[in-house]
Design an enzyme around this catalytic site. Sequence first.
Site, PDB file in Angstrom:
ATOM      1  N   PRO A  10       0.756  -1.407   0.017  1.00 29.22           N
ATOM      2  CA  PRO A  10      -0.073  -0.107  -0.057  1.00 29.22           C
ATOM      3  C   PRO A  10       0.900   1.184   0.111  1.00 29.22           C
ATOM      4  CG  PRO A  10      -0.248  -1.206   2.143  1.00 29.22           C
ATOM      5  CD  PRO A  10       0.434  -2.113   1.009  1.00 29.22           C
ATOM      6  N   ASN A  11       0.244   2.169  -0.806  1.00 27.12           N
ATOM      7  CA  ASN A  11       0.699   3.546  -0.824  1.00 27.12           C
ATOM      8  C   ASN A  11       2.143   3.611  -1.737  1.00 27.12           C
ATOM      9  OD1 ASN A  11      -1.212   4.793   0.893  1.00 27.12           O
ATOM     10  ND2 ASN A  11      -0.086   3.700   2.448  1.00 27.12           N
ATOM     11  N   ARG A  18       5.137  10.915  -2.703  1.00 25.12           N
ATOM     12  CA  ARG A  18       4.729  10.464  -1.210  1.00 25.12           C
ATOM     13  C   ARG A  18       5.945  10.939  -0.445  1.00 25.12           C
ATOM     14  NH1 ARG A  18       4.733   4.602   1.090  1.00 25.12           N
ATOM     15  NH2 ARG A  18       3.853   5.230   3.422  1.00 25.12           N
ATOM     16  N   TYR A  23      11.059   8.842   1.142  1.00 20.23           N
ATOM     17  CA  TYR A  23      10.992   7.757   0.108  1.00 20.23           C
ATOM     18  C   TYR A  23      11.713   8.406  -1.115  1.00 20.23           C
ATOM     19  CZ  TYR A  23       7.784   5.849   3.393  1.00 20.23           C
ATOM     20  OH  TYR A  23       7.174   5.301   4.574  1.00 20.23           O
ATOM     21  N   ASN A  75       8.117  -5.582  -0.761  1.00 21.62           N
ATOM     22  CA  ASN A  75       8.040  -4.267   0.277  1.00 21.62           C
ATOM     23  C   ASN A  75       6.551  -4.402   0.520  1.00 21.62           C
ATOM     24  OD1 ASN A  75       7.828  -1.912   1.601  1.00 21.62           O
ATOM     25  ND2 ASN A  75       9.011  -0.803   0.064  1.00 21.62           N
ATOM     26  N   ALA A  78       2.976  -0.689   4.952  1.00 17.15           N
ATOM     27  CA  ALA A  78       2.707  -0.750   6.303  1.00 17.15           C
ATOM     28  C   ALA A  78       2.050  -2.200   6.805  1.00 17.15           C
ATOM     29  CB  ALA A  78       1.511   0.182   6.601  1.00 17.15           C
ATOM     30  N   HIS A  81       3.914  -4.381   9.269  1.00 17.74           N
ATOM     31  CA  HIS A  81       3.791  -4.433  10.450  1.00 17.74           C
ATOM     32  C   HIS A  81       2.466  -4.965  11.167  1.00 17.74           C
ATOM     33  CE1 HIS A  81       6.999  -1.752   9.495  1.00 17.74           C
ATOM     34  NE2 HIS A  81       6.244  -0.810   9.112  1.00 17.74           N
ATOM     35  N   ASP A  88       1.428 -15.466   6.721  1.00 15.84           N
ATOM     36  CA  ASP A  88       1.122 -16.872   6.475  1.00 15.84           C
ATOM     37  C   ASP A  88       1.134 -17.305   4.898  1.00 15.84           C
ATOM     38  OD1 ASP A  88       0.457 -17.440   9.058  1.00 15.84           O
ATOM     39  OD2 ASP A  88      -1.631 -17.235   8.733  1.00 15.84           O
ATOM     40  N   GLU A  99      12.618  -9.549   2.249  1.00 15.81           N
ATOM     41  CA  GLU A  99      11.667  -8.087   2.874  1.00 15.81           C
ATOM     42  C   GLU A  99      12.535  -7.087   2.423  1.00 15.81           C
ATOM     43  OE1 GLU A  99      10.594  -8.376   6.905  1.00 15.81           O
ATOM     44  OE2 GLU A  99      10.199  -6.219   6.976  1.00 15.81           O
ATOM     45  N   HIS A 101      12.639  -2.639   2.422  1.00  8.98           N
ATOM     46  CA  HIS A 101      12.043  -1.211   2.793  1.00  8.98           C
ATOM     47  C   HIS A 101      12.931  -0.013   2.136  1.00  8.98           C
ATOM     48  CE1 HIS A 101       8.943  -3.088   5.311  1.00  8.98           C
ATOM     49  NE2 HIS A 101      10.072  -4.069   5.780  1.00  8.98           N
ATOM     50  N   ILE A 102      12.336   0.830   1.540  1.00 12.90           N
ATOM     51  CA  ILE A 102      13.056   1.854   1.254  1.00 12.90           C
ATOM     52  C   ILE A 102      13.763   2.903   2.305  1.00 12.90           C
ATOM     53  CG2 ILE A 102      12.943   4.290  -0.146  1.00 12.90           C
ATOM     54  CD1 ILE A 102      10.285   2.762  -1.478  1.00 12.90           C
ATOM     55  N   SER A 103      13.079   2.949   3.393  1.00  9.86           N
ATOM     56  CA  SER A 103      13.376   3.817   4.506  1.00  9.86           C
ATOM     57  C   SER A 103      13.808   2.686   5.501  1.00  9.86           C
ATOM     58  CB  SER A 103      12.438   4.509   5.269  1.00  9.86           C
ATOM     59  OG  SER A 103      11.555   3.834   5.689  1.00  9.86           O
ATOM     60  N   ARG A 108      12.908   4.526  12.616  1.00  9.45           N
ATOM     61  CA  ARG A 108      11.485   5.391  12.529  1.00  9.45           C
ATOM     62  C   ARG A 108      10.722   5.073  13.757  1.00  9.45           C
ATOM     63  NH1 ARG A 108       8.980   5.052   6.855  1.00  9.45           N
ATOM     64  NH2 ARG A 108       7.625   6.817   7.619  1.00  9.45           N
ATOM     65  N   ARG A 112       7.046   0.703  13.718  1.00  8.49           N
ATOM     66  CA  ARG A 112       7.726   0.267  12.366  1.00  8.49           C
ATOM     67  C   ARG A 112       9.061  -0.597  12.763  1.00  8.49           C
ATOM     68  NH1 ARG A 112       5.527   3.527   8.269  1.00  8.49           N
ATOM     69  NH2 ARG A 112       4.579   5.495   9.142  1.00  8.49           N
TER      70      ARG A 112
HETATM   71  C1  DQA Z   1       8.288   1.255   3.933  1.00  8.53           C
HETATM   72  C2  DQA Z   1       8.226   1.431   5.539  1.00  8.53           C
HETATM   73  C3  DQA Z   1       7.009   1.183   6.071  1.00  8.53           C
HETATM   74  O1  DQA Z   1       6.625   1.288   7.481  1.00  8.53           O
HETATM   75  C4  DQA Z   1       5.891   2.166   5.363  1.00  8.53           C
HETATM   76  O2  DQA Z   1       4.716   1.736   6.024  1.00  8.53           O
HETATM   77  C5  DQA Z   1       5.854   2.093   4.033  1.00  8.53           C
HETATM   78  C6  DQA Z   1       7.205   1.936   3.459  1.00  8.53           C
HETATM   79  C7  DQA Z   1       9.491   1.613   3.350  1.00  8.53           C
HETATM   80  O3  DQA Z   1       9.816   1.028   2.373  1.00  8.53           O
HETATM   81  O4  DQA Z   1      10.394   2.081   3.893  1.00  8.53           O
HETATM   82  O5  DQA Z   1       4.861   2.330   3.316  1.00  8.53           O
HETATM   83  O6  DQA Z   1       8.060  -0.288   3.857  1.00  8.53           O
END
Ligand code: DQA
Length: 143
Positions: A10-11, A18, A23, A75, A78, A81, A88, A99, A101-103, A108, A112
Amino acid sequence: MKNIMIINGPNLNLLGLREPEIYGSETMEDCMLRLRRTYTDYELEYFQSNHEGDIIDEIHRCAFPDAECAGIILNAGAYTHTSLAIADAIAAVNVPVIEVHISNVAAREAIRHTSLIAPVCRGVIAGFGLDSYRLGIEALLNL
Ligand code: DQA
């Protein structure tokens, strides 16, 4: 040719717009172009959804024999978390999942710092901007 599936949650369709201070300003399309130019021995597929069930369906699809999937770079945004259902799904399929993550999620908010999917993934890469996806592919190919 084998596939590598990159799944964004998502997002992450809003990358480039964003919260650029977190990001960055590059779009996922730019990132995919670069990755496809680099990894020419693999078909790099990209899937993004804002919906948990669609992400689960895509993870299942990667395990079908005709998907010829070498692995998944995930990725989950959210959902990382919160989603036991995605954890599953990863545990249910016989496909390695990295897995990413960009950040740097560890630097944070406390919420997270927990990943429900990390225990069922092969490893975690976080904090390198969009280069985290390339590092995820490198990790996958070195398994
Ligand atoms: C994220 C980190 C997550 O906590 C956040 O909800 C995201 C992006 C990252 O790529 O840093 O949507 O997965």
